[in-house]
Design a protein around this motif. Structure first.
Motif, PDB file in Angstrom:
ATOM      1  N   GLY A 308       0.795  -1.223   0.000  1.00  0.00           N
ATOM      2  CA  GLY A 308       0.000   0.000   0.000  1.00  0.00           C
ATOM      3  C   GLY A 308       0.823   1.267   0.000  1.00  0.00           C
ATOM      4  O   GLY A 308       0.373   2.313   0.465  1.00  0.00           O
ATOM      5  N   ASN A 309       2.049   1.200  -0.531  1.00  0.00           N
ATOM      6  CA  ASN A 309       2.919   2.382  -0.495  1.00  0.00           C
ATOM      7  C   ASN A 309       3.261   2.900  -1.894  1.00  0.00           C
ATOM      8  O   ASN A 309       4.307   3.515  -2.103  1.00  0.00           O
ATOM      9  CB  ASN A 309       4.191   2.078   0.298  1.00  0.00           C
ATOM     10  N   VAL A 310       2.381   2.621  -2.849  1.00  0.00           N
ATOM     11  CA  VAL A 310       2.572   3.148  -4.202  1.00  0.00           C
ATOM     12  C   VAL A 310       2.480   4.670  -4.139  1.00  0.00           C
ATOM     13  O   VAL A 310       1.613   5.226  -3.458  1.00  0.00           O
ATOM     14  CB  VAL A 310       1.504   2.580  -5.160  1.00  0.00           C
ATOM     15  N   ILE A 311       3.393   5.353  -4.807  1.00  0.00           N
ATOM     16  CA  ILE A 311       3.436   6.823  -4.760  1.00  0.00           C
ATOM     17  C   ILE A 311       2.673   7.390  -5.956  1.00  0.00           C
ATOM     18  O   ILE A 311       3.040   7.159  -7.107  1.00  0.00           O
ATOM     19  CB  ILE A 311       4.886   7.335  -4.768  1.00  0.00           C
ATOM     20  N   ASP A 312       1.621   8.132  -5.666  1.00  0.00           N
ATOM     21  CA  ASP A 312       0.809   8.776  -6.688  1.00  0.00           C
ATOM     22  C   ASP A 312       1.429  10.139  -7.004  1.00  0.00           C
ATOM     23  O   ASP A 312       1.482  11.020  -6.140  1.00  0.00           O
ATOM     24  CB  ASP A 312      -0.617   8.943  -6.162  1.00  0.00           C
ATOM     25  N   VAL A 317       2.292  16.282  -6.176  1.00  0.00           N
ATOM     26  CA  VAL A 317       2.131  17.652  -6.671  1.00  0.00           C
ATOM     27  C   VAL A 317       1.195  18.441  -5.758  1.00  0.00           C
ATOM     28  O   VAL A 317       1.437  19.605  -5.442  1.00  0.00           O
ATOM     29  CB  VAL A 317       1.613  17.635  -8.124  1.00  0.00           C
ATOM     30  N   GLU A 318       0.127  17.767  -5.328  1.00  0.00           N
ATOM     31  CA  GLU A 318      -0.836  18.415  -4.427  1.00  0.00           C
ATOM     32  C   GLU A 318      -0.166  18.823  -3.117  1.00  0.00           C
ATOM     33  O   GLU A 318      -0.437  19.891  -2.557  1.00  0.00           O
ATOM     34  CB  GLU A 318      -1.986  17.437  -4.155  1.00  0.00           C
ATOM     35  N   THR A 319       0.728  17.985  -2.632  1.00  0.00           N
ATOM     36  CA  THR A 319       1.389  18.235  -1.342  1.00  0.00           C
ATOM     37  C   THR A 319       2.519  19.254  -1.445  1.00  0.00           C
ATOM     38  O   THR A 319       2.625  20.158  -0.604  1.00  0.00           O
ATOM     39  CB  THR A 319       1.951  16.919  -0.768  1.00  0.00           C
ATOM     40  N   TYR A 320       3.363  19.117  -2.453  1.00  0.00           N
ATOM     41  CA  TYR A 320       4.613  19.895  -2.485  1.00  0.00           C
ATOM     42  C   TYR A 320       4.655  20.977  -3.565  1.00  0.00           C
ATOM     43  O   TYR A 320       5.461  21.898  -3.464  1.00  0.00           O
ATOM     44  CB  TYR A 320       5.806  18.954  -2.693  1.00  0.00           C
ATOM     45  N   HIS A 343       9.927  12.048   2.527  1.00  0.00           N
ATOM     46  CA  HIS A 343       9.402  13.384   2.810  1.00  0.00           C
ATOM     47  C   HIS A 343      10.530  14.315   3.235  1.00  0.00           C
ATOM     48  O   HIS A 343      10.621  15.463   2.779  1.00  0.00           O
ATOM     49  CB  HIS A 343       8.333  13.281   3.909  1.00  0.00           C
ATOM     50  N   ARG A 344      11.417  13.815   4.086  1.00  0.00           N
ATOM     51  CA  ARG A 344      12.514  14.660   4.583  1.00  0.00           C
ATOM     52  C   ARG A 344      13.429  15.119   3.441  1.00  0.00           C
ATOM     53  O   ARG A 344      13.796  16.299   3.375  1.00  0.00           O
ATOM     54  CB  ARG A 344      13.330  13.896   5.631  1.00  0.00           C
ATOM     55  N   ALA A 345      13.773  14.181   2.543  1.00  0.00           N
ATOM     56  CA  ALA A 345      14.639  14.550   1.417  1.00  0.00           C
ATOM     57  C   ALA A 345      13.954  15.584   0.520  1.00  0.00           C
ATOM     58  O   ALA A 345      14.584  16.531   0.038  1.00  0.00           O
ATOM     59  CB  ALA A 345      15.012  13.308   0.613  1.00  0.00           C
ATOM     60  N   MET A 346      12.665  15.384   0.305  1.00  0.00           N
ATOM     61  CA  MET A 346      11.892  16.316  -0.522  1.00  0.00           C
ATOM     62  C   MET A 346      11.921  17.720   0.087  1.00  0.00           C
ATOM     63  O   MET A 346      12.209  18.716  -0.600  1.00  0.00           O
ATOM     64  CB  MET A 346      10.450  15.809  -0.618  1.00  0.00           C
ATOM     65  N   VAL A 347      11.624  17.805   1.378  1.00  0.00           N
ATOM     66  CA  VAL A 347      11.584  19.115   2.043  1.00  0.00           C
ATOM     67  C   VAL A 347      12.972  19.756   2.079  1.00  0.00           C
ATOM     68  O   VAL A 347      13.116  20.975   1.895  1.00  0.00           O
ATOM     69  CB  VAL A 347      10.988  18.982   3.463  1.00  0.00           C
ATOM     70  N   ASN A 348      14.005  18.945   2.271  1.00  0.00           N
ATOM     71  CA  ASN A 348      15.376  19.481   2.275  1.00  0.00           C
ATOM     72  C   ASN A 348      15.726  20.122   0.929  1.00  0.00           C
ATOM     73  O   ASN A 348      16.349  21.189   0.881  1.00  0.00           O
ATOM     74  CB  ASN A 348      16.387  18.383   2.605  1.00  0.00           C
ATOM     75  N   ARG A 349      15.354  19.462  -0.161  1.00  0.00           N
ATOM     76  CA  ARG A 349      15.626  20.028  -1.494  1.00  0.00           C
ATOM     77  C   ARG A 349      14.808  21.308  -1.712  1.00  0.00           C
ATOM     78  O   ARG A 349      15.313  22.315  -2.222  1.00  0.00           O
ATOM     79  CB  ARG A 349      15.293  19.011  -2.593  1.00  0.00           C
ATOM     80  N   MET A 350      13.523  21.256  -1.325  1.00  0.00           N
ATOM     81  CA  MET A 350      12.641  22.413  -1.531  1.00  0.00           C
ATOM     82  C   MET A 350      13.127  23.631  -0.755  1.00  0.00           C
ATOM     83  O   MET A 350      13.225  24.733  -1.304  1.00  0.00           O
ATOM     84  CB  MET A 350      11.218  22.071  -1.068  1.00  0.00           C
ATOM     85  N   ASN A 351      13.411  23.417   0.523  1.00  0.00           N
ATOM     86  CA  ASN A 351      13.760  24.551   1.377  1.00  0.00           C
ATOM     87  C   ASN A 351      15.227  24.967   1.246  1.00  0.00           C
ATOM     88  O   ASN A 351      15.547  26.153   1.209  1.00  0.00           O
ATOM     89  CB  ASN A 351      13.440  24.231   2.833  1.00  0.00           C
ATOM     90  N   GLY A 352      16.121  23.963   1.158  1.00  0.00           N
ATOM     91  CA  GLY A 352      17.541  24.276   1.104  1.00  0.00           C
ATOM     92  C   GLY A 352      17.976  24.829  -0.230  1.00  0.00           C
ATOM     93  O   GLY A 352      18.719  25.815  -0.297  1.00  0.00           O
ATOM     94  N   GLU A 353      17.490  24.236  -1.312  1.00  0.00           N
ATOM     95  CA  GLU A 353      17.989  24.620  -2.636  1.00  0.00           C
ATOM     96  C   GLU A 353      17.050  25.570  -3.371  1.00  0.00           C
ATOM     97  O   GLU A 353      17.470  26.614  -3.863  1.00  0.00           O
ATOM     98  CB  GLU A 353      18.271  23.361  -3.465  1.00  0.00           C
ATOM     99  N   LEU A 354      15.768  25.201  -3.461  1.00  0.00           N
ATOM    100  CA  LEU A 354      14.853  26.061  -4.216  1.00  0.00           C
ATOM    101  C   LEU A 354      14.519  27.351  -3.454  1.00  0.00           C
ATOM    102  O   LEU A 354      14.632  28.450  -4.001  1.00  0.00           O
ATOM    103  CB  LEU A 354      13.565  25.295  -4.558  1.00  0.00           C
TER     104      LEU A 354
END
Length: 518
Positions: A308-312, A317-320, A343-354
Motif C-alpha cells: 500500500g505504499n505506491v506513490i501517486d 504535486v498536491e502536497t509539495y 518526505h525529509r529529502a523532498m523538504v530538504n531540497r525544496m527549502n535548502g535549494e529552491l
C-alpha cells in the motif's frame, strides 16, 4: 522547422493494466526535461509518449470488470493522458496501440519480416508469465515453498502450448554483439550494457511472436487465428508515430532513427535486444540510444500494491507543488541508479535549494534593484575581477549543462547550475550591496547588474526542469518570449540598463509541515 537539427525522444508506452505511479512520471519527466532543453537549444524535437493497450493481461482485467477491452483501455489510457497534462509534460504526440495507424504499422512491419524470412510458423511449448507478457526458460525460474514456479520478476508462470509464429532471434546474436561493439553508446548506463551483452553472449533462442489463446491484439496479416505478441506490437509504436510504413518522406525520413528511448531497467532486454533485431531484420535502422533508469523506493521500502505504499505523482504535486516535484525527481539521485523517495529529502531540497539558494537569491537581488535602482535594470560601471569571474561562470553554464544532459546526467546538470547559484550567493555576501548603497552607489549598481545577469542565465537554463517557476523569474526580469532561448545566453543577450522591472514576488515558498504550523 527547416534547418533545425531533428531530435526524437520517447518514453516507453505505459501498460494500461496499471495506474500511473511515480515510475511512469519519472521516465516521462526525464524525457520532458530533455525535450524542453533541446527545443531551447534550437532542435526540431519530437517527444512521444503513450499507452500499450493489448495483451492477455488487459483482456483479463477488462473481463474481470465486466467491460469490453476497448472500453477498458479508453478509460485507463485517459489516466496517463491526464497525468501528462497535470505534470506539464510537453509531449508532441500521445500514441495508443489500439489506434488504426498503429495496426497498419505493425502489420506492415510483420509483412516485411515475413518477406525477409525472419518469421516462420511453428509451435510453442514453454513457461509464460501473463503479468510480464514474457516467456522464460526453465533455468530462469524459481520454485517457491508453495510449489509455484516464478519468473525472475516474481510473476507466476504457466505452461503454454500452442501454434506460434517465431522470429529468428537465434540468428541475431553475433550481429547484435557486432552492433553493440560498433555503437558503444547504444545502451546506457554501463551496468545495463554489460547485462545485455552478457545475456546475448549466453545464447539467444527464437522468439515466439504470436498467440492464439486470446484475441485482444493486432491480428497477424493473413492468419486471423493469431495475434501479434504484445512486445512486437508495443515496440513498433516508436516507428508508428513517425509515419511507418512511409519511410521515404515526412517524419520518418526526418526523425528516425530515434535519438533516445528512455526506459526502466526492467524492460531494457526488450528494447536493447528484441527491438534492434526486429528493426534490422526488416531492413530498418535501430535507435541511436537506449537509456535504462533505476527504480524508486518509498521511505526505504520497496514499492508494491500489497504494501500500500505506491506513490501517486498527482498526490505529490498536491502536497509539495508541481515544479518542486519535478526538481526533486531530477535532482535527488543519479539517473540510472535506484532512488528513495522520502518526505525529509523532498523538504530538504525544496527549502535548502529552491527556497534558500535560488528563490532567496532572486528575491533579495530584485528587491534591492526595486528599492535602490528605481525599479529598473541598473547601469553597470567597470567590472572588477570578481564581477568578471561570476559572469564567466554564468556564461560557461550552457556547454556544461548540455554535456550532462546528453549523457542523461540530470543531477549533474543541476549541480552545475547550483555551483553558480552558490557562487552568486557568496558574491552577494562579499560585495554587500546594501552597504554600498551609502558608500558607493555606482558600485552597488554594478554588483546588482552582475547578479541580475547571473539570475537571467540560471532562470533560462532552469526552464526545462521548472518551467512555470523559471517563466515567473524571467517575467520579473522583463524578458519576453523571444529572449528566453539559449541563443540569448552570454553577452549578446545581456539585460539592457534602464529596462523597467515589475515588483518582485517570491517564487519558491518554504515548505512548512502542516503539523508544525501553529
Amino acid at each position: 522547422m527547416s534547418g533545425r537539427p531533428p531530435f526524437y525522444i520517447t518514453t516507453p508506452i505505459y501498460y494500461v493494466n496499471d495506474s500511473p505511479h511515480i515510475g511512469h512520471a519519472y521516465t516521462t519527466l526525464a524525457c520532458d526535461v530533455t525535450a524542453r532543453f533541446k527545443r531551447l537549444d534550437g532542435f526540431d524535437v519530437k517527444f512521444l509518449t503513450g499507452t500499450d493497450e493489448h495483451g492477455q493481461k488487459v483482456e483479463k482485467s477488462a473481463h474481470a470488470r465486466g467491460m469490453d477491452p476497448q472500453a477498458f483501455t479508453d478509460m485507463v489510457s485517459k489516466n496517463f493522458f491526464d497525468l501528462a497534462k497535470a505534470l506539464n509534460f510537453s509531449n508532441d504526440d500521445f500514441i495508443r496501440t489500439t489506434e488504426a495507424r498503429h495496426v497498419t504499422s505493425c502489420q506492415a512491419l510483420w509483412d516485411e519480416l515475413i518477406k525477409r524470412d525472419e518469421i516462420y510458423l511453428g509451435s510453442y511449448a514453454g513457461w509464460y508469465a501473463v503479468r510480464d507478457e514474457a516467456f522464460y526458460g526453465e533455468n530462469e525460474l524459481t520454485v517457491g515453498t508453495d510449489g509455484v514456479r516464478r519468473a525472475p520478476s516474481g510473476a507466476e508462470v504457466e505452461w503454454v502450448e500452442e501454434p506460434s509464429y517465431f522470429f529468428r532471434l537465434s540468428q541475431w546474436g553475433d550481429r547484435l554483439l557486432a552492433f553493440y561493439d560498433s555503437h558503444p553508446d547504444f545502451i546506457a548506463p554501463d551496468s545495463r550494457r554489460n547485462e545485455v551483452i552478457s545475456f546475448v553472449k549466453s545464447g539467444l533462442t527464437d522468439l515466439s511472436v504470436s498467440r492464439t489463446t486470446f484475441s485482444w491484439g493486432v491480428p497477424v496479416p493473413g492468419d486471423d487465428e493469431h495475434i501479434m505478441y504484445v512486445w512486437l506490437d508495443a515496440l513498433t509504436n516508436y516507428i508508428t508515430a513517425v509515419g511507418y510504413p512511409n519511410t521515404q518522406d515526412g517524419q520518418y525520413a526526418t526523425h528516425w532513427p530515434a535519438d533516445l528511448h528512455m526506459v526502466g531497467k526492467d524492460i531494457v532486454r526488450f528494447h536493447a535486444i528484441y527491438w534492434p533485431a526486429f528493426l534490422m531484420g526488416a531492413g530498418l535502422e535501430p535507435p541511436k540510444r537506449v537509456f535504462a533508469h533505476g527504480w524508486w523506493t518509498n521511505e526505504g521500502q520497496k514499492i508494491s500494491k500489497s504494501l500500500g505504499n505506491v506513490i501517486d505523482p498527482l498526490a505529490l504535486v498536491e502536497t509539495y507543488g508541481l515544479d518542486q516535484v519535478r526538481y526533486f525527481l531530477m535532482r535527488e539521485v543519479p539517473f540510472g541508479n535506484d532512488g528513495d523517495f522520502s518526505h525529509r529529502a523532498m523538504v530538504n531540497r525544496m527549502n535548502g535549494e529552491l527556497a534558500n539558494d535560488l528563490g532567496n537569491l532572486a528575491q533579495r537581488v530584485l528587491s534591492m534593484i526595486g528599492k535602490n535602482c528605481g525599479g529598473a535594470v541598473p547601469t553597470p560601471g567597470p567590472f572588477s575581477p570578481e564581477d568578471t569571474a561570476l559572469l564567466a561562470q554564468a556564461h560557461g553554464l550552457l556547454g556544461q549543462v548540455r554535456d550532462a544532459l546528453d549523457r542523461q546526467a540530470f543531477h549533474e546538470a543541476l549541480e552545475t547550475i547550483w555551483v553558480v547559484i552558490r557562487a552568486a550567493n557568496a558574491y552577494v555576501d562579499h560585495q554587500a550591496p546594501w552597504a554600498l548603497r551609502k558608500t558607493d552607489p555606482d558600485r552597488m549598481a554594478t554588483v546588482l547588474y552582475v547578479l541580475a545577469e547571473t539570475i537571467r542565465h540560471v532562470a533560462i537554463l532552469m526552464q526545462p526542469v521548472v518551467p512555470d517557476s523559471a517563466a515567473r523569474m524571467l517575467d520579473q526580469l522583463a524578458l519576453d518570449a523571444e529572449t528566453r532561448g539559449f541563443e540569448t545566453l552570454g553577452e549578446g543577450g545581456a539585460l539592457v540598463p534602464g529596462t523597467p522591472l515589475p515588483k518582485p514576488q517570491g517564487i519558491f515558498p518554504r515548505y512548512v509541515d502542516p503539523e508544525t504550523e501553529a
